[in-house]
Design a protein around this motif. Structure first.
Motif, short mmCIF file in Angstrom:
data_model
loop_
_atom_site.label_atom_id
_atom_site.label_comp_id
_atom_site.label_asym_id
_atom_site.label_seq_id
_atom_site.Cartn_x
_atom_site.Cartn_y
_atom_site.Cartn_z
N ALA A 332 61.88 -9.33 -27.32
CA ALA A 332 61.11 -9.73 -28.65
C ALA A 332 60.12 -8.74 -29.12
N ALA A 333 60.05 -8.76 -30.47
CA ALA A 333 59.02 -7.83 -31.05
C ALA A 333 57.62 -8.25 -30.65
N GLN A 334 57.40 -9.55 -31.30
CA GLN A 334 56.30 -10.25 -31.10
C GLN A 334 56.36 -11.62 -30.52
N VAL A 335 55.41 -12.00 -29.89
CA VAL A 335 55.41 -13.24 -29.05
C VAL A 335 53.91 -13.93 -29.23
N VAL A 336 53.92 -15.26 -29.87
CA VAL A 336 52.75 -16.00 -30.04
C VAL A 336 52.94 -17.13 -28.81
N LEU A 337 51.77 -17.13 -27.97
CA LEU A 337 51.66 -18.27 -27.07
C LEU A 337 50.43 -18.86 -27.21
N THR A 338 50.67 -20.19 -27.01
CA THR A 338 49.68 -21.30 -27.29
C THR A 338 48.57 -21.03 -26.07
N GLY A 339 47.13 -21.38 -26.33
CA GLY A 339 46.28 -21.23 -25.29
C GLY A 339 46.44 -22.10 -24.21
N SER A 340 47.23 -23.12 -24.22
CA SER A 340 47.30 -24.38 -23.23
C SER A 340 48.24 -23.67 -21.87
N THR A 341 48.86 -22.31 -22.22
CA THR A 341 49.42 -21.80 -21.33
C THR A 341 48.47 -21.15 -20.12
N LEU A 342 47.33 -21.05 -20.35
CA LEU A 342 46.55 -20.81 -19.35
C LEU A 342 46.20 -21.75 -18.37
N PRO A 343 45.70 -23.25 -18.84
CA PRO A 343 45.58 -24.20 -17.64
C PRO A 343 46.85 -24.70 -17.20
N ASN A 344 48.00 -24.37 -17.89
CA ASN A 344 49.21 -24.99 -17.19
C ASN A 344 49.92 -23.94 -16.48
N ARG A 345 49.52 -22.90 -16.03
CA ARG A 345 49.95 -21.95 -15.27
C ARG A 345 51.13 -21.08 -15.66
N THR A 346 51.72 -21.18 -17.13
CA THR A 346 52.98 -20.61 -17.30
C THR A 346 52.66 -19.13 -17.83
N LEU A 347 51.18 -18.81 -18.01
CA LEU A 347 50.79 -17.84 -18.94
C LEU A 347 51.47 -16.52 -18.04
N PRO A 348 51.40 -16.06 -16.75
CA PRO A 348 51.75 -14.90 -15.92
C PRO A 348 53.04 -14.78 -16.21
N ARG A 349 53.99 -15.62 -15.94
CA ARG A 349 55.26 -15.63 -16.11
C ARG A 349 55.84 -15.11 -17.47
#
Length: 429
Positions: A332-349
């Protein structure tokens, strides 16, 4: 299955890393800057980095290779160039200096470290001398180790470390990718200052923490249980104690911890520009070329970004399920992540999968800390409460984010040098 509230996050073990370089790469400065940054963020960093001298020997002869080792924790310099006397234009490693550095490294390891830096695996180490013993002992103990190797000694390094090590280019982004997104939780926590907690509200899916200086919100994962008996006991805790719950595996505790973390970072005095999250993505010229992947369904998302590939926990028409991230994020050229990926632990992956894409984090749960920029996020778009008590009342009454705007403002922070989310190498968009 319920998760024990006492279960804590333990970041995965880091393989030893070696920066492979050639002449004139500036690797000593690169590693020193990275180690200093981690130490400044509260991580326990020990070891030594090499610094080239350039002084003169007695009698005026120039020693082009005059060197010293600088202890990271204290800045203490240890000369390791052996002066060979009048008329000699070369320097050789002084065994006394190496022995002194070795003792400092052993003492640092005994005190416990998050990272040990031995900035060079060189000629002496390739023959089993120098600091090879300290490096080998640290790797055997499981201490994360960072070093460098000139390409000509790479076969010797491979014989020394085998397949255990991670080889990196001499680039700062590569060092942070090796350090890994799982450690950003401790990084954020290290920056939180304790404060009085004045109010806690929980109206699923939102949790709010009001401190003396700020107010933070975070969104709970779907299906997270709210233990009323624990809520009643939370008022006794300060902000620092609540923030430490970001290291808990229990979904409610993790969300509460991030609401506390956001109460610290998302304060009204934050240096940030006004802006809506999706506006930060679209930019004045519209979405940039390339594939756009959005993790999390935002209101009116497809109206604003009709070509976005949307991944959501509750997939519907035009949305992909969470497991599609492995297929959609790479490339992907651009990725937008919701802030809730921090508390739900999915952000690192998700950051690992996104790789070199331009990444933005958007939503009220977003932690507006520049510490996140080091981990591959270029744009942070979140919410700052100017009327924290009014926001707390609204959350307690069940108001949703669209109704929060009279109690605060949407803001955007960008990593230095980032301007919108155009692909790397393209114009801003």
């Amino acid at each position: 299955m319920a998760v024990s509230p006492s279960a804590r996050l333990i970041p995965p073990a880091l393989p030893p890393a070696v920066v492979v370089h050639g002449p004139g790469s500036g690797v000593d400065v690169l590693i020193s800057r990275f180690a200093t940054a981690l130490a400044g963020r509260g991580f326990r960093v020990g070891g030594v980095v090499q610094r080239q001298g350039g002084g003169t020997q007695a009698g005026g002869a120039v020693c082009a290779d005059e060197m010293e080792l600088v202890e990271i924790a204290t800045g203490r310099a240890i000369p390791i160039s052996q002066r060979l006397g009048r008329g000699s234009s070369s320097c050789r490693v002084d065994p006394a200096g190496v022995a002194e550095a070795s003792a400092l490294i052993r003492a640092a390891r005994a005190g416990g470290l998050d990272l040990l830096v031995l900035n060079k695996f060189g000629g002496l180490e390739s023959q089993g001398g120098g600091l090879a013993s300290e490096l080998g002992d640290a790797v055997a103990e499981g201490v994360p180790v960072l070093t460098s190797v000139n390409g000509k000694y790479l076969p010797d390094w491979l014989a020394f470390a085998g397949t255990l090590s991670r080889m990196l280019p001499p680039e700062e982004d590569a060092l942070w990718r090796w350090w890994g997104g799982c450690r950003l939780y401790r990084d954020l926590l290290n920056g939180v200052e304790d404060d009085e907690v004045r109010r806690i509200e929980c109206a699923p899916p939102w949790v709010l923490v009001r401190s003396a200086r700020g107010c933070g919100v975070a969104r709970m994962p779907e299906g997270a249980a709210v233990p009323a008996y624990r809520l009643r006991a939370l008022g006794r805790h300060g902000l620092g104690a609540l923030a430490r719950r970001i290291e808990a595996w229990d979904p409610f505790d993790a969300t509460l911890g991030f609401a506390a973390v956001n109460a610290h970072y998302n304060r009204p005095d934050l240096d940030a520009e006004a802006g809506n999250g999706l506006d930060a993505v679209v930019g004045s010229a519209g979405p940039a070329p390339g594939r756009l992947v959005v993790v999390g369904a935002f209101p009116d998302l497809l109206d604003r970004l009709p070509r976005a590939e949307v991944i959501d926990a509750s997939p519907g028409e035009g949305r992909f399920p969470p497991e599609a991230a492995d297929w959609l994020l790479p490339g992907a050229a651009q990725v937008v992540l919701t802030g809730s990926t921090l508390p739900n632990r999915t952000l690192p992956r998700l950051l690992d999968l996104a790789g070199p894409a331009r990444v933005a984090m958007v939503g009220p749960s977003t932690t507006l800390s520049d510490r996140l920029f080091s981990y591959g996020i270029e744009t942070l778009a979140g919410f700052v409460a100017d009327d924290p008590d009014g926001l707390a009342d609204a959350v307690a009454a069940g108001a949703r984010p669209r109704q929060w705007t009279r109690f605060g403002r949407q803001v955007v922070r960008r990593r230095a040098g980032a301007s919108g989310l155009s692909p790397r190498g393209a114009g801003s968009g």
